[in-house]
Design an enzyme around this catalytic site. Sequence first.
Site, PDB file in Angstrom:
ATOM      1  N   CYS A 136      36.155  66.180  56.941  1.00 31.69           N
ATOM      2  CA  CYS A 136      35.315  66.529  58.085  1.00 31.69           C
ATOM      3  C   CYS A 136      36.104  67.310  59.149  1.00 31.69           C
ATOM      4  CB  CYS A 136      34.673  65.262  58.641  1.00 31.69           C
ATOM      5  SG  CYS A 136      33.177  65.540  59.607  1.00 31.69           S
ATOM      6  N   HIS A 137      36.261  66.765  60.354  1.00 30.78           N
ATOM      7  CA  HIS A 137      37.000  67.446  61.422  1.00 30.78           C
ATOM      8  C   HIS A 137      38.507  67.197  61.359  1.00 30.78           C
ATOM      9  CE1 HIS A 137      32.914  67.522  63.121  1.00 30.78           C
ATOM     10  NE2 HIS A 137      33.319  68.519  63.864  1.00 30.78           N
TER      11      HIS A 137
END
Length: 209
Positions: A136-137
């Site tokens: 994800c991030h």
Amino acid sequence: MSGAAEVTRGSVWFLAAAGTTSPMANELRGQRIAFLVATEGVEQVELTEPWQAVEKAGGTPTLVSTESGEIQAFDHLDKADTFAVGAVVSEVPAADFDALVLPGGVANPDNLRTDKAAVKFIADFFTEGKPVAAICHAPWTLVEAGVVSGRTLTSFPSIQTDITNAGGTWTDHEVVVCADGPNTLITSRNPGDLPAFCSTLVTEFAADK
């Protein structure tokens, strides 16, 4: 990644279609796996599902953070559960671990990349040739650590520009495994990719023993 449909390009391979295998018991026996998170902001499911996959495969996960005590996990923008910190990042070296998992959440990597000890901890896994899995991030912290240049990876789409500006090649696949560098790098885009991400990281961590 047995059981998954793959597209291979040199030393980079992509999961081209959904396909996962259940981790084998004891596949990670004897391996100590670091899970690095900030004191708050980690997306809970991106912490707990890989953690459970590592445990099921016989590995020993350790929660590493910037402070002792507990970390606050989130379900998107809402507070979720708290988890006990097992080690403080400034007090433990990467050499104590066999592999690293970087869960996501927007605030989590944003906080980590401002912590010098956390950034060095991440960079040391690359220097020492140990596998790293980020979802994800979380690749934001890889950018800060200066380890994405020349690598192929994926992430949440909003940090695509950060990755390409740092010299990485961004691609939109469920799982990307890049061995074109000092270590094996496993990346995924979002919580929807977790089944494939967990299966792949266990397989790659085991292969790297």
